[in-house]
Motif scaffolding. Structure first.
Motif, mmCIF file in Angstrom:
data_model
loop_
_atom_site.group_PDB
_atom_site.id
_atom_site.type_symbol
_atom_site.label_atom_id
_atom_site.label_comp_id
_atom_site.label_asym_id
_atom_site.label_seq_id
_atom_site.Cartn_x
_atom_site.Cartn_y
_atom_site.Cartn_z
ATOM 1 N N ALA A 1 -8.139 7.514 4.049
ATOM 2 C CA ALA A 1 -6.816 7.921 3.560
ATOM 3 C C ALA A 1 -6.222 8.988 4.484
ATOM 4 O O ALA A 1 -5.048 8.904 4.863
ATOM 5 C CB ALA A 1 -6.911 8.443 2.127
ATOM 6 N N ALA A 2 -7.026 9.960 4.851
ATOM 7 C CA ALA A 2 -6.541 11.016 5.738
ATOM 8 C C ALA A 2 -6.117 10.440 7.090
ATOM 9 O O ALA A 2 -5.092 10.830 7.649
ATOM 10 C CB ALA A 2 -7.621 12.085 5.927
ATOM 11 N N ARG A 3 -6.887 9.506 7.586
ATOM 12 C CA ARG A 3 -6.586 8.927 8.897
ATOM 13 C C ARG A 3 -5.286 8.126 8.885
ATOM 14 O O ARG A 3 -4.568 8.105 9.878
ATOM 15 C CB ARG A 3 -7.734 8.054 9.365
ATOM 16 N N VAL A 4 -4.974 7.455 7.769
ATOM 17 C CA VAL A 4 -3.742 6.665 7.714
ATOM 18 C C VAL A 4 -2.577 7.452 7.130
ATOM 19 O O VAL A 4 -1.458 6.934 7.043
ATOM 20 C CB VAL A 4 -3.924 5.332 6.953
ATOM 21 N N GLY A 5 -2.835 8.703 6.739
ATOM 22 C CA GLY A 5 -1.749 9.571 6.300
ATOM 23 C C GLY A 5 -1.303 9.407 4.862
ATOM 24 O O GLY A 5 -0.138 9.618 4.556
ATOM 25 N N VAL A 6 -2.234 9.031 3.995
ATOM 26 C CA VAL A 6 -1.926 8.955 2.570
ATOM 27 C C VAL A 6 -2.991 9.730 1.802
ATOM 28 O O VAL A 6 -4.029 10.080 2.348
ATOM 29 C CB VAL A 6 -1.857 7.495 2.060
ATOM 30 N N ARG A 7 -2.722 9.959 0.533
ATOM 31 C CA ARG A 7 -3.743 10.566 -0.318
ATOM 32 C C ARG A 7 -4.711 9.480 -0.764
ATOM 33 O O ARG A 7 -4.331 8.311 -0.880
ATOM 34 C CB ARG A 7 -3.095 11.245 -1.520
ATOM 35 N N ALA A 8 -5.930 9.875 -1.036
ATOM 36 C CA ALA A 8 -6.964 8.905 -1.415
ATOM 37 C C ALA A 8 -6.543 8.000 -2.573
ATOM 38 O O ALA A 8 -6.776 6.789 -2.514
ATOM 39 C CB ALA A 8 -8.275 9.613 -1.717
ATOM 40 N N PRO A 9 -5.922 8.515 -3.638
ATOM 41 C CA PRO A 9 -5.533 7.599 -4.723
ATOM 42 C C PRO A 9 -4.578 6.496 -4.254
ATOM 43 O O PRO A 9 -4.620 5.379 -4.783
ATOM 44 C CB PRO A 9 -4.855 8.519 -5.743
ATOM 45 N N SER A 10 -3.759 6.778 -3.260
ATOM 46 C CA SER A 10 -2.834 5.764 -2.749
ATOM 47 C C SER A 10 -3.571 4.633 -2.046
ATOM 48 O O SER A 10 -3.097 3.498 -2.028
ATOM 49 C CB SER A 10 -1.840 6.396 -1.774
ATOM 50 N N LEU A 11 -4.720 4.950 -1.464
ATOM 51 C CA LEU A 11 -5.496 3.940 -0.763
ATOM 52 C C LEU A 11 -5.975 2.845 -1.725
ATOM 53 O O LEU A 11 -6.056 1.673 -1.359
ATOM 54 C CB LEU A 11 -6.711 4.604 -0.092
ATOM 55 N N TYR A 12 -6.252 3.237 -2.946
ATOM 56 C CA TYR A 12 -6.753 2.286 -3.937
ATOM 57 C C TYR A 12 -5.709 1.249 -4.341
ATOM 58 O O TYR A 12 -6.043 0.267 -4.988
ATOM 59 C CB TYR A 12 -7.303 3.026 -5.156
ATOM 60 N N LYS A 13 -4.466 1.441 -3.952
ATOM 61 C CA LYS A 13 -3.451 0.423 -4.187
ATOM 62 C C LYS A 13 -3.684 -0.784 -3.279
ATOM 63 O O LYS A 13 -3.234 -1.889 -3.571
ATOM 64 C CB LYS A 13 -2.051 0.987 -3.939
ATOM 65 N N ARG A 14 -4.359 -0.563 -2.168
ATOM 66 C CA ARG A 14 -4.622 -1.621 -1.200
ATOM 67 C C ARG A 14 -6.065 -2.105 -1.216
ATOM 68 O O ARG A 14 -6.341 -3.262 -0.915
ATOM 69 C CB ARG A 14 -4.306 -1.122 0.213
ATOM 70 N N VAL A 15 -6.999 -1.197 -1.485
ATOM 71 C CA VAL A 15 -8.429 -1.516 -1.443
ATOM 72 C C VAL A 15 -9.073 -0.981 -2.716
ATOM 73 O O VAL A 15 -8.954 0.207 -3.008
ATOM 74 C CB VAL A 15 -9.107 -0.885 -0.203
ATOM 75 N N ASP A 16 -9.754 -1.847 -3.442
ATOM 76 C CA ASP A 16 -10.306 -1.487 -4.746
ATOM 77 C C ASP A 16 -11.407 -0.430 -4.705
ATOM 78 O O ASP A 16 -11.549 0.356 -5.629
ATOM 79 C CB ASP A 16 -10.876 -2.723 -5.445
#
Length: 183
Positions: free
Chosen positions: A34-49
Motif C-alpha cells: 500500500a505504501a509503495r503504490v501510495g494508498v492506505r492499507a485498507p484501500s488495497l483490500y478493494k483490489r486484493v482480498d
C-alpha cells in the motif's frame, strides 16, 4: 460520488514483486505494498482480498513472465539457460514459484501449464512425444535444484559453478535424448 481509483491491480502486483525481490517474502506485506503504490492499507483490500491472494497474483505474474521468456526457446539448452537467467534476475520470485514451501499460496494450474510449454515442447523433441512430460519434469527439476542451490550458496566444495552448470546441462540433455526409432 465514489472515490476515484488511486491504483490498479497491475500496479499493486508490480509493487509486490519489487518488494518480494528487495525484502524477501517477509517484506511482502499489505502495508508495504500500500505504501509503495501510495494508498492506505485498507484501500488495497478493494483490489486484493488478502496477502495470500496477493502472493498468488505475484506467483501467477512470475509464471507469465517466465512463459514469455521461454516461449522462444527451441532447444533444451535454451530452456535451461532461460530458466537460469530468469532465476538470477528475479531470485525471490523464482523460488516462490519453483520451491514455494508448505502453506505458501500457489499460482493456478493454467499459469504453470503456460510456463511449462517450452519444456514440454523440447521434452518431446528429446525423448519422444510419449515421454515429453517425463523429460520436461527432469529438465525442470534439474534446473530448479541447481539454481536454488546456486542462489542460496549451496555449492561449498570449491570449483567453478559455471563449469558445473555446463557439465550438468550437457549431461541432462544427453541423457534425455531418445535413441532413433523410439518415442
Amino acid at each position: 460520488m465514489p472515490t476515484p481509483e488511486r491504483t490498479s491491480l497491475d500496479a499493486i502486483v508490480v509493487a509486490a514483486r519489487e518488494l518480494l525481490e528487495a525484502d524477501g517474502p517477509a517484506g511482502l506485506t499489505m502495508s508495504a505494498v500500500a505504501a509503495r503504490v501510495g494508498v492506505r492499507a485498507p484501500s488495497l483490500y478493494k483490489r486484493v482480498d488478502s496477502r495470500e491472494a496477493l502472493v498468488q497474483l505475484v506467483a501467477e505474474a512470475t509464471l507469465t513472465d517466465l512463459a514469455a521468456r521461454l516461449d522462444a526457446a527451441t532447444t533444451a539448452r535454451q530452456v535451461l539457460d532461460g530458466f537460469r537467467a530468469f532465476a538470477h534476475e528475479r531470485p525471490a520470485a523464482f523460488q516462490l514459484v519453483m520451491t514455494p514451501g508448505p502453506g505458501v499460496p500457489r499460482a493456478r494450474a493454467e499459469f504453470g501449464r503456460a510456463a511449462s510449454a517450452a519444456a514440454l515442447r523440447v521434452g518431446a523433441e528429446l525423448a519422444g512425444a510419449d515421454r515429453a512430460l517425463l523429460a520436461a519434469r527432469t529438465l525442470t527439476a534439474w534446473v530448479a535444484g541447481f539454481v536454488v542451490m546456486e542462489l542460496n550458496g549451496g555449492f561449498q566444495l570449491g570449483g567453478v559453478v559455471e563449469e558445473a552448470w555446463e557439465f550438468g546441462a550437457e549431461r541432462v540433455v544427453a541423457s534425455l535424448t531418445a535413441p532413433p526409432g523410439l518415442g
